[in-house]
Design an enzyme around this catalytic site. Structure first.
Site, PDB file in Angstrom:
ATOM      1  N   CYS A   2       0.828  -1.205   0.000  1.00  0.00           N
ATOM      2  CA  CYS A   2       0.000   0.000   0.000  1.00  0.00           C
ATOM      3  C   CYS A   2       0.859   1.251   0.000  1.00  0.00           C
ATOM      4  O   CYS A   2       1.953   1.275   0.549  1.00  0.00           O
ATOM      5  CB  CYS A   2      -0.866   0.019   1.251  1.00  0.00           C
ATOM      6  SG  CYS A   2      -1.876  -1.439   1.417  1.00  0.00           S
ATOM      7  N   ARG A  27       5.129   0.290  -6.068  1.00  0.00           N
ATOM      8  CA  ARG A  27       5.016  -0.589  -4.905  1.00  0.00           C
ATOM      9  C   ARG A  27       4.023  -1.722  -5.162  1.00  0.00           C
ATOM     10  O   ARG A  27       3.972  -2.679  -4.400  1.00  0.00           O
ATOM     11  CB  ARG A  27       4.556   0.220  -3.686  1.00  0.00           C
ATOM     12  CG  ARG A  27       5.529   1.319  -3.299  1.00  0.00           C
ATOM     13  CD  ARG A  27       4.884   2.286  -2.337  1.00  0.00           C
ATOM     14  NE  ARG A  27       4.726   1.737  -1.016  1.00  0.00           N
ATOM     15  CZ  ARG A  27       5.574   1.880  -0.020  1.00  0.00           C
ATOM     16  NH1 ARG A  27       6.664   2.583  -0.206  1.00  0.00           N
ATOM     17  NH2 ARG A  27       5.346   1.363   1.154  1.00  0.00           N
ATOM     18  N   TRP A  74      -2.867  -2.716  -1.661  1.00  0.00           N
ATOM     19  CA  TRP A  74      -2.448  -4.060  -2.072  1.00  0.00           C
ATOM     20  C   TRP A  74      -3.095  -4.999  -1.060  1.00  0.00           C
ATOM     21  O   TRP A  74      -2.720  -5.019   0.110  1.00  0.00           O
ATOM     22  CB  TRP A  74      -0.932  -4.147  -2.015  1.00  0.00           C
ATOM     23  CG  TRP A  74      -0.377  -5.338  -2.710  1.00  0.00           C
ATOM     24  CD1 TRP A  74      -0.294  -5.538  -4.048  1.00  0.00           C
ATOM     25  CD2 TRP A  74       0.198  -6.503  -2.116  1.00  0.00           C
ATOM     26  NE1 TRP A  74       0.304  -6.746  -4.316  1.00  0.00           N
ATOM     27  CE2 TRP A  74       0.608  -7.364  -3.150  1.00  0.00           C
ATOM     28  CE3 TRP A  74       0.404  -6.912  -0.789  1.00  0.00           C
ATOM     29  CZ2 TRP A  74       1.207  -8.596  -2.921  1.00  0.00           C
ATOM     30  CZ3 TRP A  74       0.999  -8.141  -0.553  1.00  0.00           C
ATOM     31  CH2 TRP A  74       1.395  -8.971  -1.622  1.00  0.00           C
ATOM     32  N   ASN A 100      -1.566   1.653   5.847  1.00  0.00           N
ATOM     33  CA  ASN A 100      -0.642   0.672   5.282  1.00  0.00           C
ATOM     34  C   ASN A 100      -0.208  -0.226   6.437  1.00  0.00           C
ATOM     35  O   ASN A 100       0.232   0.271   7.471  1.00  0.00           O
ATOM     36  CB  ASN A 100       0.567   1.415   4.678  1.00  0.00           C
ATOM     37  CG  ASN A 100       1.614   0.463   4.118  1.00  0.00           C
ATOM     38  OD1 ASN A 100       1.390  -0.739   4.048  1.00  0.00           O
ATOM     39  ND2 ASN A 100       2.746   1.020   3.733  1.00  0.00           N
ATOM     40  N   GLY A 101      -0.353  -1.537   6.297  1.00  0.00           N
ATOM     41  CA  GLY A 101       0.034  -2.448   7.380  1.00  0.00           C
ATOM     42  C   GLY A 101      -1.105  -3.409   7.686  1.00  0.00           C
ATOM     43  O   GLY A 101      -2.009  -3.598   6.865  1.00  0.00           O
ATOM     44  N   GLU A 482      19.224 -16.339  -9.187  1.00  0.00           N
ATOM     45  CA  GLU A 482      18.746 -14.999  -9.505  1.00  0.00           C
ATOM     46  C   GLU A 482      18.229 -14.937 -10.948  1.00  0.00           C
ATOM     47  O   GLU A 482      17.186 -14.338 -11.214  1.00  0.00           O
ATOM     48  CB  GLU A 482      19.866 -13.974  -9.261  1.00  0.00           C
ATOM     49  CG  GLU A 482      19.532 -12.542  -9.645  1.00  0.00           C
ATOM     50  CD  GLU A 482      18.289 -11.971  -8.977  1.00  0.00           C
ATOM     51  OE1 GLU A 482      17.739 -12.607  -8.052  1.00  0.00           O
ATOM     52  OE2 GLU A 482      17.851 -10.893  -9.408  1.00  0.00           O
ATOM     53  N   LYS A 486      14.388 -13.946 -11.945  1.00  0.00           N
ATOM     54  CA  LYS A 486      14.130 -12.823 -12.851  1.00  0.00           C
ATOM     55  C   LYS A 486      13.195 -13.259 -13.963  1.00  0.00           C
ATOM     56  O   LYS A 486      12.233 -12.591 -14.282  1.00  0.00           O
ATOM     57  CB  LYS A 486      15.469 -12.359 -13.435  1.00  0.00           C
ATOM     58  CG  LYS A 486      15.719 -10.915 -13.581  1.00  0.00           C
ATOM     59  CD  LYS A 486      15.965 -10.092 -12.357  1.00  0.00           C
ATOM     60  CE  LYS A 486      14.981 -10.225 -11.266  1.00  0.00           C
ATOM     61  NZ  LYS A 486      15.409  -9.788  -9.960  1.00  0.00           N
ATOM     62  N   GLU A 489       9.502 -14.257 -12.653  1.00  0.00           N
ATOM     63  CA  GLU A 489       8.640 -13.223 -12.071  1.00  0.00           C
ATOM     64  C   GLU A 489       8.063 -12.274 -13.120  1.00  0.00           C
ATOM     65  O   GLU A 489       7.008 -11.703 -12.911  1.00  0.00           O
ATOM     66  CB  GLU A 489       9.334 -12.445 -10.943  1.00  0.00           C
ATOM     67  CG  GLU A 489      10.432 -11.521 -11.356  1.00  0.00           C
ATOM     68  CD  GLU A 489      11.080 -10.803 -10.176  1.00  0.00           C
ATOM     69  OE1 GLU A 489      10.388 -10.488  -9.200  1.00  0.00           O
ATOM     70  OE2 GLU A 489      12.294 -10.547 -10.244  1.00  0.00           O
ATOM     71  N   HIS A 505      20.704 -36.045  -8.917  1.00  0.00           N
ATOM     72  CA  HIS A 505      20.007 -36.601  -7.749  1.00  0.00           C
ATOM     73  C   HIS A 505      18.492 -36.462  -7.869  1.00  0.00           C
ATOM     74  O   HIS A 505      17.787 -36.540  -6.867  1.00  0.00           O
ATOM     75  CB  HIS A 505      20.522 -35.935  -6.477  1.00  0.00           C
ATOM     76  CG  HIS A 505      21.990 -36.185  -6.263  1.00  0.00           C
ATOM     77  ND1 HIS A 505      22.485 -37.416  -5.909  1.00  0.00           N
ATOM     78  CD2 HIS A 505      23.063 -35.378  -6.428  1.00  0.00           C
ATOM     79  CE1 HIS A 505      23.807 -37.357  -5.828  1.00  0.00           C
ATOM     80  NE2 HIS A 505      24.186 -36.121  -6.143  1.00  0.00           N
ATOM     81  N   LYS A 610       6.579  -4.278  -4.948  1.00  0.00           N
ATOM     82  CA  LYS A 610       7.977  -3.868  -4.848  1.00  0.00           C
ATOM     83  C   LYS A 610       8.503  -4.020  -3.431  1.00  0.00           C
ATOM     84  O   LYS A 610       9.642  -4.379  -3.208  1.00  0.00           O
ATOM     85  CB  LYS A 610       8.110  -2.416  -5.332  1.00  0.00           C
ATOM     86  CG  LYS A 610       9.550  -1.898  -5.357  1.00  0.00           C
ATOM     87  CD  LYS A 610      10.389  -2.658  -6.384  1.00  0.00           C
ATOM     88  CE  LYS A 610      11.839  -2.235  -6.398  1.00  0.00           C
ATOM     89  NZ  LYS A 610      12.669  -3.229  -7.097  1.00  0.00           N
TER      90      LYS A 610
HETATM   91  C1  AGP Z   1      13.078  -9.467  -6.990  1.00  0.00           C
HETATM   92  O1  AGP Z   1      13.042  -9.098  -8.305  1.00  0.00           O
HETATM   93  C2  AGP Z   1      11.893  -9.141  -6.179  1.00  0.00           C
HETATM   94  N1  AGP Z   1      11.413  -7.846  -6.348  1.00  0.00           N
HETATM   95  C3  AGP Z   1      11.979  -9.606  -4.731  1.00  0.00           C
HETATM   96  O2  AGP Z   1      12.482 -10.902  -4.700  1.00  0.00           O
HETATM   97  C4  AGP Z   1      12.762  -8.724  -3.748  1.00  0.00           C
HETATM   98  O3  AGP Z   1      14.135  -8.821  -3.996  1.00  0.00           O
HETATM   99  C5  AGP Z   1      12.430  -9.159  -2.307  1.00  0.00           C
HETATM  100  O4  AGP Z   1      11.063  -8.976  -2.083  1.00  0.00           O
HETATM  101  C6  AGP Z   1      13.233  -8.420  -1.265  1.00  0.00           C
HETATM  102  O5  AGP Z   1      12.991  -7.059  -1.297  1.00  0.00           O
HETATM  103  P1  AGP Z   1      13.942  -6.047  -0.541  1.00  0.00           P
HETATM  104  O6  AGP Z   1      15.274  -6.127  -1.197  1.00  0.00           O
HETATM  105  O7  AGP Z   1      13.283  -4.714  -0.735  1.00  0.00           O
HETATM  106  O8  AGP Z   1      14.009  -6.473   0.888  1.00  0.00           O
END
Ligand code: AGP
Length: 615
Positions: A2, A27, A74, A100-101, A482, A486, A489, A505, A610
């Protein structure tokens, strides 16, 4: 997550709030709304979906005021819908709030409010109780009513409230959710994040936990938990609003990929003295503090966790201290061995990730020293750490993290080098060699951008694959995770990363002609029996002999791999230790173009946010 924006000035609150909400789109959100005090009442308008939907229902010029609050939601409690969108009003809409929360005891409060006061709830949210609580305590003083309401609330919150009877005032409170006040000229702002206000102002007050803030057009007054006024230093921010814009790139993600040479240089150069030695300015860890450490935990989520995997390799190699890397949602519940000889390194771009923050608190309570690697200045993780090692990536808007990751890696190298020198486990010669490698990285990243067309071509060619595996050994394994994250997502293709030696394995059972394997084989420093490169060659043959297609990722000069792979991507030659900073770049670009070919919403992928400020 949010986003909150509040504005109080002389006029045009609507425009300022909408602009702020647009800046917070990164966000992630599913609905948006705005509340303005108009003619002695609060008018609330809100809509599910994109901000454009809200803009249509607030276009009417009579819907405007000198102050107001806005929100992008959100969903956590209650599905995304018009009624569940914020702001929420009390019974007669004389009060409105954005939140927010999560209010953990909202059900208890709901029951109490409906039995004692006959309150009828309009939404399924936890947040609505806040508006009603303030409503029942309100006797003409919004600040007082907010303080009373907070006494009843358990959980995490940043809340902004307005009252019809005090149309020139906003009252806000924070506990474990981000909130920043912005200092204007004849107007003031409050928001979840600095970019929401950057178009208008450059000076801010961070708001700490359990503080309330009263904003009028001329004043921002911060109060602590005891109700005492707090004096806070002004935070000057040098980014301009354009730094958060796309600057001609089609997507923020592509822009941020291309900003990596700059981010890497900034993060590196700000930590080097005139003699090229690493300096930890503003970090208070003494030689004794570093020498006494016997264990290091690196704790983070998602991409930041993947940076931690590389960090473990480099710290163990240079500092000779055991390092454990854990995802924060696991660390906080596993009662880890932590004491005052433990260094806890939290990595977080946003500095607001709830699991990371809670893990940090857990480790702190057990006596660990907390060092955080954070991008957002003044964020919660930064404020609660003993020391902060900022990444200088600049604002990262795309949900898929790119430049935050590479700058986090740079921090890992610098921390390892500094600690290695301090503990005497890294020779000056090796230090200088590694530093030379790091300094050469920005230029080498630029060279990789020359392969963008080829990567776009490969993305087009392989966009219809249903399963893509990423494999690697040693430091390449961390980067494989990673690369896989990428891709999945933003393209929504099923993707899986595994240490190449683990294939046999179980996972090798899945290899067949429908599968694409991206094999990272950059670790060619060692020659002979132990060479990770030779082992990777065997792994590539293992999967191709079962029909899988292979894209190999190697350093220049390793052309032999062309004989056993369908495609080869090259990165410039570099020491094995720093290869992760380079090898991730083609994977980011590949993921970007696959998602683009498939027509996906690259900067705001479905179901993701985000900044993940809920557990
Ligand atoms: C990665 O592309 C994502 N956006 C996600 O995995 C992100 O790295 C994770 O939520 C951690 O966020 P932060 O670095 O803001 O703590």
């Amino acid at each position: 997550m949010c986003g909150i924006v509040g504005f109080v000035g002389e006029e045009h609150a609507k425009e300022r709030i909408v602009e702020g909400l647009k800046r917070l789109e990164y966000r992630g959100y599913d609905s948006a709304g705005i509340a303005l005090p108009i003619d002695g009442r609060i008018e609330i308008r809100k809509h599910v979906g994109e901000l454009e939907n809200l803009e249509k229902i607030i276009a009417d010029p009579t819907f405007d005021a000198a102050a107001g609050i806005g929100h992008t939601r959100w969903a956590t409690h209650g599905a995304p819908s018009d009624v569940n969108a914020h702001p929420h009003g009390n019974q007669d809409n004389s009060i409105a709030i954005v939140h927010n929360g999560i209010i953990e005891n909202y059900q208890e409060i709901r029951e109490w409010l409906s039995t004692e006061y006959g309150v009828r709830f309009k939404s399924d949210t936890d947040s609505e109780v806040i508006a009603h609580l303030i409503g029942i305590y309100y006797d003409g003083d919004l600040h007082k009513a907010m303080n009373k309401a907070v006494e009843d609330m358990k959980g995490a919150y940043a809340v902004c409230a307005i009252a019809a009877a005090e149309p020139d005032k906003i009252v806000a409170v924070r506990k474990d959710a981000p909130l920043v006040a912005g200092l204007g000229n004849g107007c003031n702002f409050i928001a979840s994040d600095i970019p929401a206000m950057l178009k208008y102002i450059k000076e801010f007050y961070t708001i700490e936990n359990n503080e309330t803030v009263v904003l009028t057009k001329d004043d921002i007054t911060i109060y602590n938990e005891k109700g005492e006024k707090v004096k806070r230093d002004v935070l000057h921010v040098s980014w301009d609003a354009d730094a958060a814009e796309k600057e001609g790139y089609e997507h923020f993600m592509l822009k941020e990929i291309h900003e990596q040479p700059k981010g890497i240089s900034e993060t590196l150069l700000r930590r080097l003295d005139a003699n090229g030695n690493v300096v930890l300015d503003g970090i208070s860890m003494s030689k004794e503090d570093i020498e006494k450490l016997d264990r290091i935990y690196i704790v983070a989520c998602g991409t930041a966790y993947h940076a931690g995997l590389v960090g473990k390799s480099i710290i163990e190699k240079l500092v000779k201290v055991p390092v454990e890397v854990d995802v924060a949602s696991e660390f906080r519940y596993r009662d880890p061995f932590v004491d005052d000889r433990t260094l806890f390194i939290a990595i977080s771009q946003s500095g607001e990730t709830q699991d990371t923050l809670q893990s940090l608190r857990e480790a702190k309570a057990k006596g660990a020293r907390i060092l955080s690697v954070v991008n957002v200045v003044g964020s919660s993780v930064a404020r609660e750490s003993d020391d902060v090692f900022y990444t200088w990536a600049g604002p990262e808007i795309a949900v898929a993290s790119t430049k935050a990751y590479t700058t986090q890696l740079i921090c890992m190298y610098l921390i390892a080098m500094y600690m290695g020198r301090t503990r005497g486990t890294l020779s000056q010669e090796d230090h200088d060699r590694l530093l030379g490698e790091l300094k050469a990285l920005p230029e080498k990243v630029e060279q990789i951008f020359q392969s963008e067309e080829k990567l776009a071509y490969l993305a087009k060619k392989y966009q219809y694959k249903e399963h893509i595996f990423f494999i690697g050994r040693g430091m390449d394994a961390g980067v494989a995770y990673e690369g896989s994250l990428k891709l999945k997502e933003i393209s929504y293709i099923h993707s899986f990363a595994i240490a190449a030696g683990e294939l046999k394995h179980g996972t090798i059972a899945l290899m067949d002609p429908t599968v694409l394997v991206i094999a990272l084989a950059t670790q060619d420093g060692k020659i002979g029996e132990d060479s990770l490169y030779d082992k990777m060659v065997s792994n590539i043959v293992e999967v191709t002999s079962r029909g899988a297609r292979v894209i190999a990722l190697v350093k220049d000069g390793m052309e032999k791999v062309e004989q056993i792979s369908d495609e080869v991507i090259y990165i410039p030659r570099c020491a094995d230790e720093v290869a992760p900073v380079l090898s991730v770049i083609p994977l980011q670009i590949f993921a970007y173009y696959v998602a683009k070919e498939r027509g996906e919403n690259i900067d705001k992928p479905r179901n993701l946010a985000k900044s993940v400020t809920v557990e």
